[in-house]
Structures are given as structure tokens and as C-alpha cells.
Design an enzyme around this catalytic site. Structure first.
Site, PDB file in Angstrom:
ATOM      1  CG  HIS A  43      31.916  53.544  58.826  1.00  0.00           C
ATOM      2  ND1 HIS A  43      30.573  53.569  59.147  1.00  0.00           N
ATOM      3  CD2 HIS A  43      32.549  53.138  59.951  1.00  0.00           C
ATOM      4  CE1 HIS A  43      30.411  53.202  60.414  1.00  0.00           C
ATOM      5  NE2 HIS A  43      31.599  52.939  60.915  1.00  0.00           N
ATOM      6  NE  ARG A  81      24.717  53.725  59.625  1.00  0.00           N
ATOM      7  CZ  ARG A  81      25.684  53.498  60.500  1.00  0.00           C
ATOM      8  NH1 ARG A  81      26.200  54.476  61.200  1.00  0.00           N
ATOM      9  NH2 ARG A  81      26.134  52.277  60.680  1.00  0.00           N
ATOM     10  CG  HIS A  85      26.840  44.305  61.489  1.00  0.00           C
ATOM     11  ND1 HIS A  85      27.381  43.601  62.540  1.00  0.00           N
ATOM     12  CD2 HIS A  85      27.460  45.523  61.489  1.00  0.00           C
ATOM     13  CE1 HIS A  85      28.274  44.359  63.156  1.00  0.00           C
ATOM     14  NE2 HIS A  85      28.343  45.520  62.539  1.00  0.00           N
ATOM     15  CG  ASP A 142      31.597  44.904  65.545  1.00  0.00           C
ATOM     16  OD1 ASP A 142      32.288  45.933  65.473  1.00  0.00           O
ATOM     17  OD2 ASP A 142      30.381  44.910  65.289  1.00  0.00           O
TER      18      ASP A 142
HETATM   19  C1  NGQ Z   1      31.731  51.180  64.340  1.00  0.00           C
HETATM   20  N1  NGQ Z   1      30.247  49.529  65.207  1.00  0.00           N
HETATM   21  O1  NGQ Z   1      32.097  51.659  63.283  1.00  0.00           O
HETATM   22  O2  NGQ Z   1      32.508  51.010  65.286  1.00  0.00           O
HETATM   23  C2  NGQ Z   1      30.305  50.762  64.489  1.00  0.00           C
HETATM   24  C3  NGQ Z   1      29.536  51.822  65.200  1.00  0.00           C
HETATM   25  C4  NGQ Z   1      28.525  53.171  63.350  1.00  0.00           C
HETATM   26  C5  NGQ Z   1      29.289  48.661  64.961  1.00  0.00           C
HETATM   27  N2  NGQ Z   1      28.471  48.943  64.013  1.00  0.00           N
HETATM   28  C6  NGQ Z   1      29.491  53.119  64.489  1.00  0.00           C
HETATM   29  N3  NGQ Z   1      29.173  47.560  65.630  1.00  0.00           N
HETATM   30  O3  NGQ Z   1      28.124  52.152  62.818  1.00  0.00           O
HETATM   31  O4  NGQ Z   1      28.186  54.291  62.961  1.00  0.00           O
HETATM   32 ZN    ZN Z   2      32.101  47.407  62.875  1.00  0.00          ZN
END
Ligand code: NGQ
Ligand code: ZN
Length: 456
Positions: free
Chosen positions: A211, A214, A273, A324
Site C-alpha cells: 500500500h 506506511r 502521486h 484515485d
Molecule cells: C487510499 N488514498 O489508500 O485510499 C489512500 C488514502 C492512505 C489516497 N492516498 C489512505 N488518495 O493513504 O493511507
Molecule cells: Zn490511492
């Protein structure tokens, strides 16, 4: 729905790899272009399109988030940010069932297709039941994404996401993240189940999506890459300054820098990003062959910042666009906002063009090449061997009328109010006619019922 299939397509005008051509006849075999010839004659039964361009890949989506579009726009008691939006998003997904996800994803796919996206790269992390326990089929939710893709006809690259931690340095996950979590073994089993789930689709691709830095630690990322040595790898990187600061504090390196130094980033990778990079990171990323996955509408919506597209493109960096969060779903608008954000920052014009000529054409072709690379599918041009994914633009649309060739792309991307996309062909099958998806009504009514229930 069984979509009408064409054996051959005839384009009065088409954007081919070598540029614009007239009277192009393309034969289709098993969903791919078998031959493409300019200066041809139409034959009876050919599916005719006035102005044809290759379908754009949507290289980054979280389809379920279409259901919360417009619901994150209220000022709260504390300063609002990406992180408060994420809390809203976690609360929204808390109760989603597999049926809900399928209904919302199908609506998102319809909107993608109607806007000119013909492949969906779905970065998929909502894996488990509401209590955090896996479904009997580990890939239950992924299968619903696949079902939505199949029902709408969009091409699919499904990227099951590995999510293990709540923040850099292996912070414990929060309760809001319970539906995302796996260790490596269960993730690899989930990936196997995902492969089975996409098998009925036309030319599907399954990649992997750690992901973010993090959500995975270095050893886990290394083990994942060793376990899955081929196919696309997508990861979120450097979207928010807090993420950069946390990563620096933990590792001494910024997220993109860390990945370049430690993860073997190459053309297999798509870094989503990359909003916050130093000049050195920008140069190194451009040289790596990895795709920068840009999501301008969401990055604007979430207050991320502006990608350094000018320097990246000037150094030959490969990029594409994604929808996104699906707060808006529109291929043309992503390209528009990508370019306009550069102009606003730099107070220039035609910022992303790297040579003289149409900015629409250059950014469109960049997004085709980058999106194709990120998707791991044989797509991205009207050329033999590639999937027969075509978008037809209406030449009589107010933003296009009287224009020729590259001006048609500029009219679409920079000047259209409503979308001029009128026909969409995916894998040789007609899925959009007169600007409407052929099954739009039934899919919209399922979506409406789902939304009414979710928001009641
Ligand atoms: C997501 N979305 O995984 O959906 C992320 C938010 C995150 C974007 N970064 C959650 N636009 O990054 O922890
Ligand atoms: Zn995303």
C-alpha cells in the site's frame, strides 16, 4: 450484458502510433487488433467511428470511494486535512458489503468508460468483512471488482494491496484499518484467489500493491517482491508532507528516495502521486523507467500539492493518470487538471509539452504509454497485437467542431464542458454508444438503491 462485437472497425480519422491517419480499417481477432491499415475502404458490417483515439488506461483507482464522492466536503471541528478525510473514508467503508462494493464499482466503471478510460487499474485493499475477519473466499471483495469490470466491459488490472501496519516504523494498525490487513502468507493466498477471480475476464492482469511505506516494512516488502517476481508493482509514495517527514524521521530518507535506494524500482513499478520530491528524486525517478501515477483531481481534492511534472517530463519521465478517489471520474479532466496545475504554479502555458506542438496530444500520448506500462496489459495504441480499445470523439461536439487532428485532442482535454466521448470499444466490444454505456441504466439503478440504503 452481451456487448456487440465487431470483426472490423473503420475510422474516418484515427490517431495511430505514427500520427493521425485517414480511412483506417482495423481487423479484430479475439479482442486484439489483427491488422491496422490506413487509406482503406470500409466493408459492410464494419463498426464505423468518425474520430478514433486509443482508450486511456486509468492507472489508479479505489472504486468503492465513488460511493463517498462529495461526502468529505464539510468543515469539521479541527483543521481539515488529508488525514481527517481519511477518517471519513474509513467510516464510510466500515459497513460496505460485497454487494455494495460491486454496485458502487460498477457505477464507477460505467463513468470511467463513458469518459474515455478503457482499462481500470484497481488498487484494492478493502479485503475483509466488517469485523476484520477474512471472507470464506479470501478474494471475495476482489471478485466483486472483477464482476463489476466484467459487467461493464472495462479492461482490468487488479492490484491486491498488502497492508500490514498503521504507519512507518511498523506502527500498530488502527481499528479503521482492520478490513485491509494481511501478513505475507495470507496475502499470497489472497493473490492466488484473485488470479482465480479474474480468470473469466478478457486479458486480465493481476499485480501487487504494497500500500505504502506506511503499511509495509522493509523486510515485508522484500519478501513480497521475492515471492512475486513479475508483473506490475504499485505503491503510494510521497503524497503528503507528513508522510515525507515521518519517513525521514524513521529512515533518514524520503519515500521516493527510500524506494529508489532499496526496492529496485524499475519499469515494473508505478509510484502513485510522488507529489513531494526533491529535484534529485525527480531525476532519479525519471531515469528509473518507473511510472509516476498521477491523480490530479484527487490530489487537488485532498490538498496534496502539485507534482513536478515539468522537470519530470523534460527528463523523459514516464507518467499516466488515475481517478484515485473517484471524486470525479473523467479521463479528459484528469489531463486538463494535470496541465493546468503546472501552469498555475509556474505562471506559464503549455507546461508539460516537451516539444513544439499540441499539449493535449503530448500529454495524451504520455498517459497512454505510462498507463499501458503500469497496467501490465497489451494496450495503449491502435496497433496490431494490442487490445482493441478505442475511444470515439464526436466531431460535431461544440468543443471539437471544425477542428482537425491534434486540435481535436486539445478541444476535448482543455475546452469541453460535457465530454465529447461518444463511442467506446473495449477488446473489440462496443460498450458505449452515443456517449452512454449500453447497460448504464440498470447499473445506475442498482447504484442508486445502494446509495439510498447506505446514506439513509
Ligand atoms: C487510499 N488514498 O489508500 O485510499 C489512500 C488514502 C492512505 C489516497 N492516498 C489512505 N488518495 O493513504 O493511507
Ligand atoms: Zn490511492
Amino acid at each position: 450484458m452481451a456487448f456487440p462485437t465487431a470483426q472490423a472497425l473503420f475510422f474516418e480519422r484515427a490517431l495511430l502510433p505514427g500520427g493521425w491517419a485517414r480511412d483506417v480499417r482495423a481487423r479484430v481477432d479475439r479482442g486484439a487488433f489483427a491488422s491496422v491499415a490506413a487509406g482503406a475502404r470500409p466493408e459492410p458490417g464494419d463498426l464505423r467511428i468518425a474520430c478514433a483515439v486509443p482508450g486511456l488506461p486509468n492507472l489508479h483507482s479505489h472504486a468503492f470511494q465513488r460511493g463517498m464522492a462529495g461526502l468529505g466536503e464539510r468543515r469539521g471541528p479541527n483543521p481539515d486535512s488529508f488525514w481527517t478525510w481519511r477518517d471519513v473514508m474509513y467510516r464510510f467503508l466500515d459497513r460496505l458489503t460485497p454487494d455494495d462494493v460491486e454496485a458502487v464499482a460498477a457505477q464507477a466503471c460505467v463513468e470511467m468508460l463513458e469518459s474515455g478510460f478503457t482499462t481500470l487499474c484497481e488498487f484494492h485493499y478493502l479485503h475483509h468483512d466488517a469485523d476484520g475477519r477474512p471472507y470464506a473466499d479470501l478474494a471475495e471483495m476482489g471478485a466483486r471488482i472483477a464482476a463489476a469490470a466484467q459487467a461493464t466491459g472495462i479492461g482490468l488490472t487488479l492490484l491486491p494491496s498488502l497492508y500490514r501496519w498503521g504507519g512507518v516504523a511498523a506502527q500498530p494498525p488502527t481499528p479503521g484499518q482492520r478490513r485491509f490487513l494481511n501478513d505475507l502468507d495470507r496475502f499470497l493466498a489472497l493473490r492466488e484467489a484473485t488470479l482465480r477471480a479474474v480468470a473469466p475476464l478478457e486479458a486480465p492482469c493481476v499485480g501487487i500493491a504494497p500500500h505504502s511505506l506506511r503499511a509495509v516494512d522493509p523486510a515485508l516488502l522484500r519478501d513480497l517482491l521475492n515471492a512475486v517476481p513479475d508483473g506490475p508493482v504499485h505503491i503510494h509514495a510521497a503524497e503528503q508532507t507528513k508522510e515525507v517527514e515521518d519517513c525521514l524521521a524513521w529512515s533518514g530518507a524520503r519515500p521516493v528516495q527510500w524506494l529508489l535506494d532499496h526496492a529496485g524500482v524499475d519499469a515494473r513499478w508505478c509510484l502513485i502521486h510522488c507529489t513531494h520530491m526533491t529535484a534529485d528524486e525527480t531525476t532519479r525517478l525519471a531515469r528509473s523507467g518507473a511510472v509516476a501515477g498521477l491523480c490530479p483531481a484527487t490530489e487537488a481534492s485532498l490538498g496534496d500539492g502539485i507534482f513536478d511534472g515539468v522537470a519530470f517530463a523534460a527528463q523523459g519521465g514516464v507518467y499516466g493518470v488515475g481517478s484515485d478517489s473517484n471524486v470525479v471520474v473523467d479521463a479528459g479532466q484528469e489531463l486538463r487538471l494535470l496541465e493546468l496545475s503546472q501552469r498555475l504554479r509556474d505562471r506559464t502555458r503549455n507546461a508539460l509539452a516537451t516539444r513544439e506542438g499540441s499539449t493535449g496530444r503530448q500529454t495524451f500520448e504520455a498517459a497512454l504509454a505510462g498507463g499501458a506500462r503500469a497496467s501490465g496489459r497489451a494496450i495503449g495504441a491502435i496497433a496490431p497485437g494490442l487490445r482493441a480499445d478505442v475511444v470515439g470523439l464526436a466531431p460535431e461536439h461544440a468543443a471539437l467542431v471544425g477542428k482537425q487532428d491534434d486540435d481535436l485532442l486539445d478541444g476535448w482535454i482543455f475546452a469541453a464542458r460535457a465530454s465529447p466521448v461518444d463511442a467506446v470499444i473495449v477488446g473489440g466490444r462496443r460498450v458505449v454508444a452515443d456517449g452512454r454505456h449500453l447497460d448504464a441504466e440498470a447499473i445506475a439503478s442498482r447504484f442508486a438503491a445502494t446509495m439510498r440504503r447506505l446514506l439513509a
